[in-house]
Design a protein around this motif. Structure first.
Motif, short mmCIF file in Angstrom:
data_model
loop_
_atom_site.label_atom_id
_atom_site.label_comp_id
_atom_site.label_asym_id
_atom_site.label_seq_id
_atom_site.Cartn_x
_atom_site.Cartn_y
_atom_site.Cartn_z
N ASN A 308 4.08 -3.02 -5.93
CA ASN A 308 4.43 -1.61 -5.72
C ASN A 308 5.61 -1.58 -4.77
OD1 ASN A 308 4.61 1.03 -4.62
ND2 ASN A 308 2.48 1.44 -5.12
N ASN A 309 6.72 -1.10 -5.26
CA ASN A 309 7.97 -1.18 -4.50
C ASN A 309 8.04 -0.09 -3.44
OD1 ASN A 309 10.50 -2.00 -3.68
ND2 ASN A 309 11.56 -0.86 -5.28
N SER A 310 7.13 -0.16 -2.47
CA SER A 310 7.08 0.79 -1.38
C SER A 310 6.71 0.05 -0.11
CB SER A 310 6.03 1.87 -1.66
OG SER A 310 5.62 2.52 -0.47
N ILE A 311 7.50 0.23 0.95
CA ILE A 311 7.17 -0.44 2.20
C ILE A 311 5.86 0.11 2.77
CG2 ILE A 311 8.51 1.13 3.65
CD1 ILE A 311 7.96 -2.69 4.10
N TYR A 312 5.56 1.39 2.53
CA TYR A 312 4.27 1.93 2.96
C TYR A 312 3.13 1.14 2.31
CZ TYR A 312 6.44 6.35 4.66
OH TYR A 312 7.17 7.30 5.32
N TYR A 313 3.25 0.94 1.03
CA TYR A 313 2.21 0.24 0.29
C TYR A 313 2.06 -1.19 0.80
CZ TYR A 313 -0.38 -1.54 -3.78
OH TYR A 313 -1.32 -2.12 -4.60
N VAL A 314 3.17 -1.86 1.00
CA VAL A 314 3.15 -3.24 1.49
C VAL A 314 2.40 -3.34 2.81
CG1 VAL A 314 4.60 -5.10 2.39
CG2 VAL A 314 5.26 -3.93 0.28
N LEU A 315 2.76 -2.47 3.75
CA LEU A 315 2.13 -2.51 5.06
C LEU A 315 0.65 -2.13 4.98
CD1 LEU A 315 4.96 -0.85 7.19
CD2 LEU A 315 4.48 -3.30 6.92
N ALA A 316 0.31 -1.15 4.14
CA ALA A 316 -1.08 -0.75 4.01
C ALA A 316 -1.93 -1.90 3.44
CB ALA A 316 -1.19 0.49 3.12
N VAL A 317 -1.41 -2.59 2.43
CA VAL A 317 -2.15 -3.73 1.88
C VAL A 317 -2.33 -4.80 2.95
CG1 VAL A 317 -2.00 -5.66 0.24
CG2 VAL A 317 -1.50 -3.34 -0.53
N GLY A 318 -1.27 -5.09 3.69
CA GLY A 318 -1.38 -6.11 4.73
C GLY A 318 -2.41 -5.74 5.79
N LEU A 319 -2.35 -4.52 6.29
CA LEU A 319 -3.28 -4.09 7.33
C LEU A 319 -4.71 -4.05 6.81
CD1 LEU A 319 -1.26 -1.21 9.04
CD2 LEU A 319 -1.67 -3.50 9.92
N LEU A 320 -4.90 -3.52 5.59
CA LEU A 320 -6.26 -3.46 5.04
C LEU A 320 -6.80 -4.86 4.79
CD1 LEU A 320 -8.56 -1.64 4.10
CD2 LEU A 320 -7.49 -1.59 1.83
N SER A 321 -5.96 -5.77 4.34
CA SER A 321 -6.42 -7.14 4.11
C SER A 321 -6.90 -7.79 5.40
CB SER A 321 -5.31 -7.98 3.46
OG SER A 321 -4.26 -8.26 4.37
N ASP A 322 -6.23 -7.49 6.52
CA ASP A 322 -6.66 -8.03 7.80
C ASP A 322 -8.02 -7.47 8.22
OD1 ASP A 322 -4.31 -9.47 8.00
OD2 ASP A 322 -3.33 -8.05 9.36
N LEU A 323 -8.30 -6.24 7.81
CA LEU A 323 -9.54 -5.58 8.22
C LEU A 323 -10.73 -5.92 7.35
CD1 LEU A 323 -8.01 -2.07 9.01
CD2 LEU A 323 -8.98 -3.66 10.67
N VAL A 324 -10.51 -6.15 6.06
CA VAL A 324 -11.65 -6.39 5.17
C VAL A 324 -12.10 -7.84 5.17
CG1 VAL A 324 -10.98 -4.47 3.67
CG2 VAL A 324 -10.29 -6.78 3.04
N GLY A 325 -11.19 -8.77 5.45
CA GLY A 325 -11.54 -10.18 5.38
C GLY A 325 -11.40 -10.90 6.69
#
Length: 325
Positions: A308-325
């Motif tokens: 998804n070519n959105s910096i918002y999306y990129v950061l959200a995936v990164g932050l959520l990945s840190d929180l779920v795993g």
């Protein structure tokens, strides 16, 4: 699925903001005549008569799809607003449960594709709330509506032909091929062209079923990121603190320099500690400018951007990945 994010996995979220102005449909051929031409093209490309007959009979434009395509957002969310909507409860807690419940599958995916299970889980959660919200529009009819409308006719016509090919290959039944108003499908929300390029049959049943097979859906996310040059063992990034007077024109999230070069410019970790002297290629992203959060992002963040070519999306995936795993 969050419908207010700035872009949709590679193409979808940007459609409403980037389509050409004008009526489009007013200049298009009558739908029945247009559909007859499409049927002929589908047959010429090798799609069977049975699939063409089943999928393209008795359909017409969906007014709600046109309405959604025309809708312009009143304003663009800031990164902080987007983050607080997307990286929030109950998505975080549900993500931790999804990660735990699917740990064996996620470990198998990481072994095959090199993509961490927490990253796959984060994309799954942001796209469809872990498979709970995949969209209820009939994909063939929605794509036909948009292809006929004329505003992005070439793009959606190609996607419609790809969707017909998916049906023809037997991956999903016509009545089960549902998705978003713009044709994004299944738990990963793949467009049909992305399905043909990246979807996998991870459970080995002979079909690539991203709708009802969790193995295929999550495997397809893993394969997509692997094909986007995900680097096993590398982090996606982390939050940083920019020094006073930092040129935020450098913080576009794309310009890669060694991490040590950013350190030399005074960038520090969010807690104030040094970045270190690593040479890992890194970009700085500060989507809300000097007064907002800033991040150091690495090459795997760029792989997420391919999804998804959105910096918002990129950061959200990164932050959520840190929180779920």
């Amino acid at each position: 699925m969050i419908t207010t994010r700035p872009t949709r996995r590679a193409v979808i979220g940007a459609l409403a903001a980037t389509v050409a102005s004008g009526t489009g449909a007013e200049a298009a051929a009558p739908f029945d005549r247009w559909l007859a031409d499409l049927r002929a093209e589908a047959r010429r490309t090798g799609i069977s008569q049975a699939t063409v007959q089943a999928a393209l009979s008795g359909i017409g434009p969906i007014p709600r799809v046109i309405e959604l395509d025309r809708r312009q957002p009143e304003r663009r969310l800031t990164w902080a607003e987007y983050r607080d909507r997307v990286v929030a409860e109950p998505r975080i807690g549900n993500g931790r449960r999804a990660f735990t419940d699917n740990r064996l599958l996620l470990d198998a995916l990481e072994e095959r594709f090199g993509v961490p299970g927490r990253t796959v889980t984060a994309i799954w959660g942001i796209e469809t709330n872990y498979g709970a919200t995949t969209g209820g529009f009939p994909v063939i009819q929605a794509l036909a509506t948009l292809a006929h409308d004329g505003r992005r006719s070439s793009f959606f016509r190609a996607e419609l032909l790809s969707a017909l090919r998916i049906l023809d290959q037997g991956h999903i039944a016509l009545e089960r091929m549902t998705g978003s108003w713009a044709g994004a499908m299944g738990q990963p929300q793949f467009m049909p062209g992305s399905f043909l390029a990246y979807a996998v049959d991870f459970n080995g049943d002979g079909r690539r079923d991203i709708w009802d097979s969790r193995e295929d859906a999550l495997g397809s996310i893993g394969n997509y990121l692997a094909r986007a040059n995900w680097r096993a063992g590398e982090p996606w990034g982390f939050e940083v603190r920019l020094p006073a007077g930092f040129d935020t024109g450098l913080a576009d999230g794309r310009a890669m320099r060694p991490l040590s070069a950013w350190s030399a410019l005074g960038v520090r970790r969010a807690g104030g500690g040094p970045l270190g002297q690593s040479e890992i290629p890194t970009a700085i992203a500060a989507p809300d400018g000097a007064g907002g959060q800033a991040f150091a992002i690495h090459r795997n963040a760029q792989a997420i951007r391919r999804y998804n070519n959105s910096i918002y999306y990129v950061l959200a995936v990164g932050l959520l990945s840190d929180l779920v795993g």
